[in-house]
Design a protein around this motif. Structure first.
Motif, PDB file in Angstrom:
ATOM      1  N   UNK A   1       0.977  -1.137  -0.128  1.00 19.95           N
ATOM      2  CA  UNK A   1      -0.058   0.193   0.066  1.00 19.95           C
ATOM      3  C   UNK A   1       0.797   1.095  -0.032  1.00 19.95           C
ATOM      4  N   UNK A   2       0.571   2.137  -0.855  1.00 14.99           N
ATOM      5  CA  UNK A   2       1.453   3.591  -0.902  1.00 14.99           C
ATOM      6  C   UNK A   2       0.888   4.480   0.181  1.00 14.99           C
ATOM      7  N   UNK A   3       0.037   4.086   1.265  1.00  9.49           N
ATOM      8  CA  UNK A   3      -0.492   5.119   2.285  1.00  9.49           C
ATOM      9  C   UNK A   3      -0.791   4.257   3.564  1.00  9.49           C
ATOM     10  N   UNK A   4      -0.339   4.803   4.622  1.00 11.32           N
ATOM     11  CA  UNK A   4      -0.461   3.850   5.802  1.00 11.32           C
ATOM     12  C   UNK A   4      -2.209   4.089   6.153  1.00 11.32           C
ATOM     13  N   UNK A   5      -2.440   3.233   6.918  1.00 11.28           N
ATOM     14  CA  UNK A   5      -3.828   3.018   7.235  1.00 11.28           C
ATOM     15  C   UNK A   5      -4.296   4.223   8.266  1.00 11.28           C
ATOM     16  N   UNK A   6      -3.342   4.748   9.136  1.00 11.85           N
ATOM     17  CA  UNK A   6      -3.511   5.847   9.812  1.00 11.85           C
ATOM     18  C   UNK A   6      -3.762   6.909   9.049  1.00 11.85           C
ATOM     19  N   UNK A   7      -2.897   7.242   7.883  1.00  6.84           N
ATOM     20  CA  UNK A   7      -3.307   8.453   6.923  1.00  6.84           C
ATOM     21  C   UNK A   7      -4.537   8.477   6.269  1.00  6.84           C
ATOM     22  N   UNK A   8      -5.005   7.120   5.964  1.00  8.89           N
ATOM     23  CA  UNK A   8      -6.380   6.890   5.167  1.00  8.89           C
ATOM     24  C   UNK A   8      -7.251   7.316   6.333  1.00  8.89           C
ATOM     25  N   UNK A   9      -7.263   6.750   7.318  1.00 11.54           N
ATOM     26  CA  UNK A   9      -8.079   7.033   8.511  1.00 11.54           C
ATOM     27  C   UNK A   9      -8.480   8.616   8.716  1.00 11.54           C
ATOM     28  N   UNK A  10      -7.289   9.047   8.950  1.00 12.13           N
ATOM     29  CA  UNK A  10      -7.141  10.542   9.391  1.00 12.13           C
ATOM     30  C   UNK A  10      -7.921  11.342   8.203  1.00 12.13           C
ATOM     31  N   UNK A  11      -7.705  11.122   6.854  1.00  6.54           N
ATOM     32  CA  UNK A  11      -8.213  11.939   5.806  1.00  6.54           C
ATOM     33  C   UNK A  11      -9.595  11.716   5.637  1.00  6.54           C
ATOM     34  N   UNK A  12     -10.130  10.483   5.683  1.00  8.10           N
ATOM     35  CA  UNK A  12     -11.604  10.206   5.751  1.00  8.10           C
ATOM     36  C   UNK A  12     -12.362  10.749   6.998  1.00  8.10           C
ATOM     37  N   UNK A  13     -11.723  10.339   7.972  1.00  3.56           N
ATOM     38  CA  UNK A  13     -12.336  11.051   9.319  1.00  3.56           C
ATOM     39  C   UNK A  13     -12.643  12.721   9.080  1.00  3.56           C
ATOM     40  N   UNK A  14     -11.257  13.241   8.696  1.00  2.00           N
ATOM     41  CA  UNK A  14     -11.448  14.884   8.919  1.00  2.00           C
ATOM     42  C   UNK A  14     -12.111  15.351   8.063  1.00  2.00           C
ATOM     43  N   UNK A  15     -12.622  14.630   6.625  1.00  3.49           N
ATOM     44  CA  UNK A  15     -13.388  14.991   5.744  1.00  3.49           C
ATOM     45  C   UNK A  15     -14.785  15.000   6.037  1.00  3.49           C
ATOM     46  N   UNK A  16     -15.194  14.374   7.134  1.00  2.00           N
ATOM     47  CA  UNK A  16     -16.558  14.299   7.652  1.00  2.00           C
ATOM     48  C   UNK A  16     -16.841  15.780   8.350  1.00  2.00           C
ATOM     49  N   UNK A  17     -15.913  16.514   8.721  1.00  2.00           N
ATOM     50  CA  UNK A  17     -16.084  17.623   9.371  1.00  2.00           C
ATOM     51  C   UNK A  17     -16.007  18.784   8.266  1.00  2.00           C
ATOM     52  N   UNK A  18     -15.718  18.420   7.030  1.00  2.00           N
ATOM     53  CA  UNK A  18     -15.707  19.573   5.914  1.00  2.00           C
ATOM     54  C   UNK A  18     -17.012  19.915   5.569  1.00  2.00           C
ATOM     55  N   UNK A  19     -17.306  21.267   5.638  1.00  2.00           N
ATOM     56  CA  UNK A  19     -18.681  21.787   5.436  1.00  2.00           C
ATOM     57  C   UNK A  19     -18.929  22.056   3.951  1.00  2.00           C
ATOM     58  N   UNK A  20     -17.992  22.258   3.204  1.00  2.00           N
ATOM     59  CA  UNK A  20     -18.106  22.641   1.840  1.00  2.00           C
ATOM     60  C   UNK A  20     -17.864  21.451   0.900  1.00  2.00           C
ATOM     61  N   UNK A  21     -18.996  20.840   0.394  1.00  2.00           N
ATOM     62  CA  UNK A  21     -19.024  19.466  -0.118  1.00  2.00           C
ATOM     63  C   UNK A  21     -17.968  19.620  -1.524  1.00  2.00           C
ATOM     64  N   UNK A  22     -18.030  20.523  -2.378  1.00  2.00           N
ATOM     65  CA  UNK A  22     -17.337  20.797  -3.624  1.00  2.00           C
ATOM     66  C   UNK A  22     -15.872  20.642  -3.113  1.00  2.00           C
ATOM     67  N   UNK A  23     -15.462  21.657  -2.479  1.00  2.00           N
ATOM     68  CA  UNK A  23     -14.158  21.448  -1.798  1.00  2.00           C
ATOM     69  C   UNK A  23     -13.624  20.343  -1.275  1.00  2.00           C
ATOM     70  N   UNK A  24     -14.397  19.537  -0.452  1.00  2.00           N
ATOM     71  CA  UNK A  24     -13.928  18.504   0.153  1.00  2.00           C
ATOM     72  C   UNK A  24     -13.734  17.323  -0.883  1.00  2.00           C
ATOM     73  N   UNK A  25     -14.532  17.228  -1.960  1.00  2.00           N
ATOM     74  CA  UNK A  25     -14.654  16.264  -2.744  1.00  2.00           C
ATOM     75  C   UNK A  25     -13.237  16.301  -3.676  1.00  2.00           C
ATOM     76  N   UNK A  26     -12.853  17.544  -3.809  1.00  2.00           N
ATOM     77  CA  UNK A  26     -11.561  17.877  -4.690  1.00  2.00           C
ATOM     78  C   UNK A  26     -10.425  17.622  -3.883  1.00  2.00           C
ATOM     79  N   UNK A  27     -10.533  17.669  -2.408  1.00  2.00           N
ATOM     80  CA  UNK A  27      -9.451  17.614  -1.568  1.00  2.00           C
ATOM     81  C   UNK A  27      -9.050  15.840  -1.578  1.00  2.00           C
TER      82      UNK A  27
END
Length: 384
Positions: A187-213
């Motif tokens: 895997x090119x990414x750690x499970x911790x980083x995958x978890x952090x990115x997906x979890x943090x995305x849940x707090x994103x209030x701008x959906x379009x910006x979040x999708x692009x990130x």
């Protein structure tokens, strides 16, 4: 080696706080959600922001235990603790809260939380396949829609809902793409980083910006995989994590697995792939509320009985991600996941022919070294 885009996600939570505060100053409405059963499409169709609420850290648990029993799930205590201490900026910003009757502990806690802010509790059927379940859950969708219309003094049209469905399906597809990067070996990414990115995305209030990130991160990690870059060795055991939801602050088992030499490549839990497996049907000829009800009713949480869907999803992910073992994480006092662990163990060992380990713990660090011993022994079993 770590994706450069992760620096954005590291800062995203603080940026999201500023974004939500600015939204409030501009008179925009916010609805706080605790669970994947909450239909974000209806919130978006009402012209409001949908935001995940805090509930994955140990710090507010002590405050919660002044009102709640100590032998209660840490997720419930953390969520309530954040609410009564005022330390979750998203809870503070929320005009309304939406919850659901997944487990007894949650629904009784929601009675107390409902005294703090207006709360709508959706009555979730406990069996997706039972007679009348879809009709009942469709009515709950209508009830929630009417509540939002009354509270926000708006009219939610079918066009609004269909537009929100398309947006949410785009977000789910972006997150699916991100999850899929761990199919590369190694895997090119750690499970911790995958978890952090997906979890943090849940707090994103701008959906379009979040999708692009999310899409930008996925593209960067895909490019890393094409260059053969990975933080893992080729023989690192590939682990599927199932069980209770995990977020930043409650990721100790994921960290222990990877500190011990494993690569966590798949998250079956509802903070991972569980809520992404099924999209909302966009057929224009289908009743839009039925389409929403079908998607959300078929999330295979352990509160459902029977829960064949969870076995099917574990089997699917185990095959697609070519895992070497399954770790089943249960938070202490989460009775549904704890009882279901027996079924999962049987299925993983006898049907998938894979090593299985069940861990029961809480958010604290008090048992880290005990868990480390068990994790290391499990990985030795896989490698041996």
């Amino acid at each position: 080696m770590r994706p450069e885009s992760m620096k954005i996600f590291d800062d995203l939570r603080n940026l999201n706080v500023l974004t939500i505060q600015n939204a409030k100053k501009n008179g925009e409405k916010v609805v706080g959600c605790y669970c994947t059963y909450s239909p974000q499409e209806l919130i978006l169709a009402a012209g409001a922001h949908s935001v995940t609420l805090c509930g994955t850290r140990q710090e507010p648990v002590a405050a919660a235990e002044r009102d709640l029993p100590r032998n209660l799930c840490p997720l419930i205590k953390s969520s309530y603790g954040f609410a009564i201490t005022g330390k979750c900026p998203y809870f503070e910003a929320a005009d309304l809260l939406v919850a659901e009757t997944t487990c007894d502990g949650k629904k009784k806690m929601y009675e107390l939380m409902g005294k703090i802010k207006p709360m709508h509790v959706m009555n979730l059927p406990q069996s997706a396949d039972s007679e009348g379940a879809l009709e009942q859950w469709t009515q709950e969708m209508h009830r929630f829609k009417a509540w939002l219309e009354q509270k926000f003094a708006v009219r939610i049209t079918e066009e609004d809902i269909r537009k929100a469905i398309k947006l949410m399906n785009r977000e789910r597809n972006a997150l699916r793409r991100l999850h899929a990067v761990t199919k590369f070996k190694p895997s090119p990414i750690t499970g911790v980083d995958l978890l952090v990115s997906v979890w943090t995305k849940g707090f994103n209030v701008n959906k379009e910006e979040g999708i692009k990130l999310v899409e930008d991160l996925a593209a960067e990690v895909e490019a890393m995989a094409a260059r053969g870059e990975s933080p893992f060795t080729a023989d690192a055991p590939r682990i599927l994590l199932t069980g209770c939801p995990v977020g930043f602050g409650s990721e100790k088992v994921v960290r222990l697995l990877e500190e011990s030499g494993a690569s966590v490549v798949a998250f079956e839990n509802c903070s991972g792939y569980k809520s992404l497996d099924r999209l909302v049907d966009e057929d224009p000829n289908k009743d839009v509320m039925v389409a929403l009800a079908e998607k959300y009713l078929n999330i295979p949480c352990s509160c459902m009985t029977p829960n064949q869907g969870r076995l099917e999803l574990i089997g699917k992910l185990a095959k697609e991600y070519e895992v070497d073992g399954v770790v089943d994480l249960t938070w202490q006092a989460c009775h549904t996941y704890n009882v279901e662990a027996f079924v999962i163990r049987d299925y993983v060992q006898k049907q998938l022919n894979l090593p299985y380990m069940h861990l029961e713990t809480d958010y604290s660090e008090s048992d880290v070294e005990q868990l480390r011993v068990r994790v290391q022994a499990f990985l030795e079993l896989i490698q041996g």
